[in-house]
Design a protein around this motif. Sequence first.
Motif, PDB file in Angstrom:
ATOM      1  N   LYS A  93      30.120 -17.663  -7.882  1.00 50.14           N
ATOM      2  CA  LYS A  93      30.915 -18.125  -9.028  1.00 50.14           C
ATOM      3  C   LYS A  93      32.067 -17.156  -9.315  1.00 50.14           C
ATOM      4  N   LYS A 151      27.125 -12.177 -13.032  1.00 50.06           N
ATOM      5  CA  LYS A 151      28.448 -12.378 -13.611  1.00 50.06           C
ATOM      6  C   LYS A 151      29.514 -12.004 -12.582  1.00 50.06           C
ATOM      7  N   GLY A 227      27.526 -24.295 -12.738  1.00 53.30           N
ATOM      8  CA  GLY A 227      26.738 -23.296 -13.461  1.00 53.30           C
ATOM      9  C   GLY A 227      25.258 -23.430 -13.166  1.00 53.30           C
ATOM     10  N   ASP A 228      24.534 -22.334 -13.336  1.00 53.67           N
ATOM     11  CA  ASP A 228      23.114 -22.298 -12.991  1.00 53.67           C
ATOM     12  C   ASP A 228      22.284 -23.239 -13.852  1.00 53.67           C
TER      13      ASP A 228
END
Length: 335
Positions: A93, A151, A227-228
């Motif tokens: 990501k 992140k 997104g997870d």
Amino acid sequence: MKQIQNKKCGMPIALWRILILAVLTILLVISLLVSISQGAVHIPISDIIAAFSGNTGINSQILLNIRLPRALLTILVGMNLAVAGAILQAVMKNPLADPHIIGISSGAGIAGIFIMIVVPQYSFLITPVAFVGAMAAAISIYILAWKNGIKPLRIILAGVAVASFIGAGISALLILYSDRVHGALMWMVGGFAARSWVHVHLILPYTIIGIILAMLFTRHLNVLQLGDEIAKGLGMNVERIRIFLTAIAALLAASSVAVAGLLGFVGLIIPHTARLIIGSDYRFLLPASVLLGGAVVALSDTVARCAFAPLELPVGIFMAILGAPFFLFLLRRQL
């Protein structure tokens, strides 16, 4: 339901993307022809056709034994690194993810250099050992970056730290075995000088397997971009898929490092360029990255080989000149 239209030309978006892929295919073919025709000896198209028709003249020998394997190798390496970069950008990501920048190529590099200068009799093991090194670097980056999740900024910082640590290890090897470093130094820069059919045969199986596996997981790559939490809500085992896709990227990067050395920024520049022209849907983004990666590396190698003739500039230097400003532009836009 009304079909989505492309705002620029009014055609269906799927048709537009197919047209883009067709254009990129033509660009790849042109890149191959330019690469095999240009050099110290210019080979006209008529001689290229004659070479493939069984002609055994000097131009045919140059083409079939020197130019063609090198050109095919540049295309395969460009494809591998571009797909590896596109996968890592979705998995992590992070738009700045690239095998070279985050240290995966460095992991493959130190393993390859160890084989080359410490136990050169086992040079046939460079690719599998480089894969182990790449995966070890990737796992280290994950461990260092993990804190209640992943992140993007932490991944970049962890990657820089891992790459720096591995760089120190590479420097130590070069100092300890200073009498054997010439080949390793050229390999660290990244280039295709003196490459032959042996190297094409070495990388080709990994290219085929890696790209096919990546194409089979385009739906997972699309979901990971959401997104997870959304991915887990759709029933995806996020961490298992992430590790598997990282292994595919590491395999592609390691096979490229094994035959071309530490060639950087391809996995950063190509996926972003492809994303600008074809969108973020990985069903189209991966094929576009494959075609564009092969074309760009082939053309870059041709320029690096011919621009300062008879001196040959390693293509890794040329790609760094292009890639460093591109990386800084993305960094300023993201932070």
